[in-house]
Design an enzyme around this catalytic site. Sequence first.
Site, PDB file in Angstrom:
ATOM      1  N   LYS A 125      -6.761  11.579 -17.940  1.00 15.97           N
ATOM      2  CA  LYS A 125      -6.880  12.393 -19.151  1.00 15.97           C
ATOM      3  C   LYS A 125      -5.532  12.494 -19.868  1.00 15.97           C
ATOM      4  O   LYS A 125      -5.087  11.525 -20.453  1.00 15.97           O
ATOM      5  CB  LYS A 125      -7.444  13.772 -18.785  1.00 15.97           C
ATOM      6  CG  LYS A 125      -8.661  13.718 -17.851  1.00 15.97           C
ATOM      7  CD  LYS A 125      -9.894  13.154 -18.524  1.00 15.97           C
ATOM      8  CE  LYS A 125     -10.998  12.759 -17.557  1.00 15.97           C
ATOM      9  NZ  LYS A 125     -11.385  13.799 -16.584  1.00 15.97           N
ATOM     10  N   ARG A 139       0.816  -1.220   0.000  1.00 20.08           N
ATOM     11  CA  ARG A 139       0.000   0.000   0.000  1.00 20.08           C
ATOM     12  C   ARG A 139       0.849   1.270   0.000  1.00 20.08           C
ATOM     13  O   ARG A 139       0.406   2.335  -0.411  1.00 20.08           O
ATOM     14  CB  ARG A 139      -0.948  -0.017   1.201  1.00 20.08           C
ATOM     15  CG  ARG A 139      -2.092   0.970   1.062  1.00 20.08           C
ATOM     16  CD  ARG A 139      -3.181   0.778   2.116  1.00 20.08           C
ATOM     17  NE  ARG A 139      -2.638   0.806   3.445  1.00 20.08           N
ATOM     18  CZ  ARG A 139      -2.890  -0.095   4.400  1.00 20.08           C
ATOM     19  NH1 ARG A 139      -3.700  -1.106   4.154  1.00 20.08           N
ATOM     20  NH2 ARG A 139      -2.343  -0.003   5.577  1.00 20.08           N
ATOM     21  N   ASP A 166      -7.252  22.323  -9.750  1.00 17.08           N
ATOM     22  CA  ASP A 166      -7.327  21.220 -10.709  1.00 17.08           C
ATOM     23  C   ASP A 166      -6.681  21.722 -12.006  1.00 17.08           C
ATOM     24  O   ASP A 166      -7.197  22.621 -12.658  1.00 17.08           O
ATOM     25  CB  ASP A 166      -8.810  20.852 -10.905  1.00 17.08           C
ATOM     26  CG  ASP A 166      -9.019  19.641 -11.794  1.00 17.08           C
ATOM     27  OD1 ASP A 166      -8.177  19.403 -12.687  1.00 17.08           O
ATOM     28  OD2 ASP A 166     -10.044  18.951 -11.618  1.00 17.08           O
ATOM     29  N   TYR A 206     -15.687  21.190 -12.059  1.00 18.52           N
ATOM     30  CA  TYR A 206     -16.097  19.857 -12.533  1.00 18.52           C
ATOM     31  C   TYR A 206     -17.217  19.339 -11.619  1.00 18.52           C
ATOM     32  O   TYR A 206     -17.101  19.372 -10.393  1.00 18.52           O
ATOM     33  CB  TYR A 206     -14.847  18.982 -12.441  1.00 18.52           C
ATOM     34  CG  TYR A 206     -14.986  17.545 -12.835  1.00 18.52           C
ATOM     35  CD1 TYR A 206     -15.322  17.171 -14.128  1.00 18.52           C
ATOM     36  CD2 TYR A 206     -14.711  16.540 -11.912  1.00 18.52           C
ATOM     37  CE1 TYR A 206     -15.397  15.835 -14.478  1.00 18.52           C
ATOM     38  CE2 TYR A 206     -14.780  15.199 -12.260  1.00 18.52           C
ATOM     39  CZ  TYR A 206     -15.132  14.864 -13.541  1.00 18.52           C
ATOM     40  OH  TYR A 206     -15.197  13.541 -13.884  1.00 18.52           O
TER      41      TYR A 206
HETATM   42  C1  LIG Z   1     -12.215  13.871 -15.509  1.00 16.71           C
HETATM   43  C2  LIG Z   1     -11.880  14.991 -14.622  1.00 16.71           C
HETATM   44  C3  LIG Z   1     -11.682  14.792 -13.259  1.00 16.71           C
HETATM   45  C4  LIG Z   1     -11.915  13.455 -12.609  1.00 16.71           C
HETATM   46  O1  LIG Z   1     -11.009  12.492 -13.005  1.00 16.71           O
HETATM   47  P1  LIG Z   1     -11.393  10.925 -12.987  1.00 16.71           P
HETATM   48  O2  LIG Z   1     -10.064  10.302 -13.233  1.00 16.71           O
HETATM   49  O3  LIG Z   1     -12.396  10.724 -14.067  1.00 16.71           O
HETATM   50  O4  LIG Z   1     -11.929  10.606 -11.633  1.00 16.71           O
HETATM   51  C5  LIG Z   1     -11.316  15.863 -12.495  1.00 16.71           C
HETATM   52  N1  LIG Z   1     -11.162  17.080 -13.020  1.00 16.71           N
HETATM   53  C6  LIG Z   1     -11.337  17.318 -14.322  1.00 16.71           C
HETATM   54  C7  LIG Z   1     -11.121  18.697 -14.849  1.00 16.71           C
HETATM   55  C8  LIG Z   1     -11.700  16.287 -15.174  1.00 16.71           C
HETATM   56  O5  LIG Z   1     -11.915  16.534 -16.472  1.00 16.71           O
END
Ligand SMILES: *Cc1c(COP(=O)(O)O)cnc(C)c1O
Length: 396
Positions: A211, A61, A186, A114
Site C-alpha cells: 500500500k 534467502r 496492523d 482486515y
Molecule cells: C491490503 C492489506 C493487508 C494485506 O496486504 P497484502 O500485501 O495485500 O497481502 C493487510 N492489512 C491491511 C490493513 C490491508 O489494507
Amino acid sequence: MHTDERTPDYPAGTETILTHGGRWPDRQHGFVNTPIYRGSTVVFPALDALEDMGLRYRYGRQGTPLTDGLEDLITELEGAAGTVLAPSGVAAISLALMTCLSSGDEVLITDSVYEPTRVLADTLLARMGITTRYFDPRIGDAIGGMVGPRTRAVFLESPGSLTFEIQDLPAIHAALAGRGIAILIDNSWATPLFHRPLALGADLVIHSATKMFSGHSDVMMGTVSANADFIKPLAATHRTLGLTASPDDSFLVARGMRTLGVRMREHERRTLALAHWLAGRGDVEVLHPALPSHPDHAVFARDFSGSGCLFSFVLPPAPREAVAAFVDHLEIFGMGYSWGGYESLILPTKPHRIRTATPWTHSGNLFRVHVGFEDFEALKADLAAGLERYFSSAGD
Ligand SMILES: *Cc1c(COP(=O)(O)O)cnc(C)c1O
C-alpha cells in the site's frame, strides 16, 4: 479545497531518514541507490569463511544489502529494534502471529480487522490448535476482562480498514501490562509517519508495504517490525518459514519509501478535503477518524499526528441496482481492492457479513474510498454524479 486545521506533523528527523536512511553510496561506487542483488548462491573463498557463521551474507534467502537497507529504514521510522520483509502483507500478518502463538494458545482480534486476517485465524490457526475470540474495536481497557489463562496475543488494526474504528492502544497496553501478552498491530493506514505504535505499547507492528510504502500499485510486500523483546523470535520465525521477499520487489518498495513523506501529506490533504465535502452534503455518513464527528476522534487526535488516504462513507439503504448505478459509470474512480497507489479507487463492501463480536448496525450501503492524485475537482464531480445516480435509482 478544504485546508486542514493543522499541518501534518512528522516526528523530527523523519524526512531525512526517508531520504538518506538505509542506503550507503560509499559501499557501491558512489551510486545513490543500492542495486538489486538477484541471487541465491554466495561463494566462499575458503573453508574458514564457509565455517564463519558470523558472515552476513551466506545464502540468498537470508537477505541482501538492498533488503537490509530497506529493513533498516523501516526500523528507524518505527523506532523498532528490527524489521523483516515478507512477500505480502498477509504473509507479514501470518509471520507476526506465528511468532507469538503456539498450539493451545488464544489470540484476541479486533472485530474490525482486515478480512484475510480473520480467515487466517479461523482456518489455519484454528487447525493448529490456536483459538481466536473477536472483540469490540472500541473495547479500550475492558480488554483486561477478556483475558483468559491461554491468551498470548492481541491483534489490533487501527483504524479498521473498512469501518475506521480507532483502538485505544495505550489503554489496551495498560490493561495487559505484565501479563505476558504480545500486542500486534496492523499500522498500514497511518504508516510510521503518522502513528508509532511501539512507543504506545505495541510489541510488533505490521505493514502491507503493498500500500503506502510502495505507493504505485505495482508490487506486493509486507513488513514486521519488533521491539527488543520480540526481534529475536521474529527473526527466527522469519528464517524458519523461509518468507524471503523478492529482491526486485524490495527495490520497488525502497524506491517508494523515498517519496512517502510527500505522498502522505498530499494524500492526507486531498482525502480530508473530499471527506469534509461529502460530510457537508448532509445525505452521506462519513467514517473518517480525523473528522470531529467521528466517535473515536479524541483518541485519534491524541495518538495519531495525521491521517491516511482511505476512508468510508455510508449511503441510505437502497437496492443493489443503486450501488451498481453509482459504481458502474464512474469516470475516474476505479473499482478495486487495495489502496495506497497514485490512482483513486472505490469499493462497495458489506461489513455486516464479516463481523461476529459487534454487529455492524448501519443499514445502508458502505463504500470505501482511496483518494489518489487526479484533479481534485474532477474527483468531486465524479462522486457527485455517482451519488446523483444512486439517489435517483434508490428513489425509483
Ligand atoms: C491490503 C492489506 C493487508 C494485506 O496486504 P497484502 O500485501 O495485500 O497481502 C493487510 N492489512 C491491511 C490493513 C490491508 O489494507
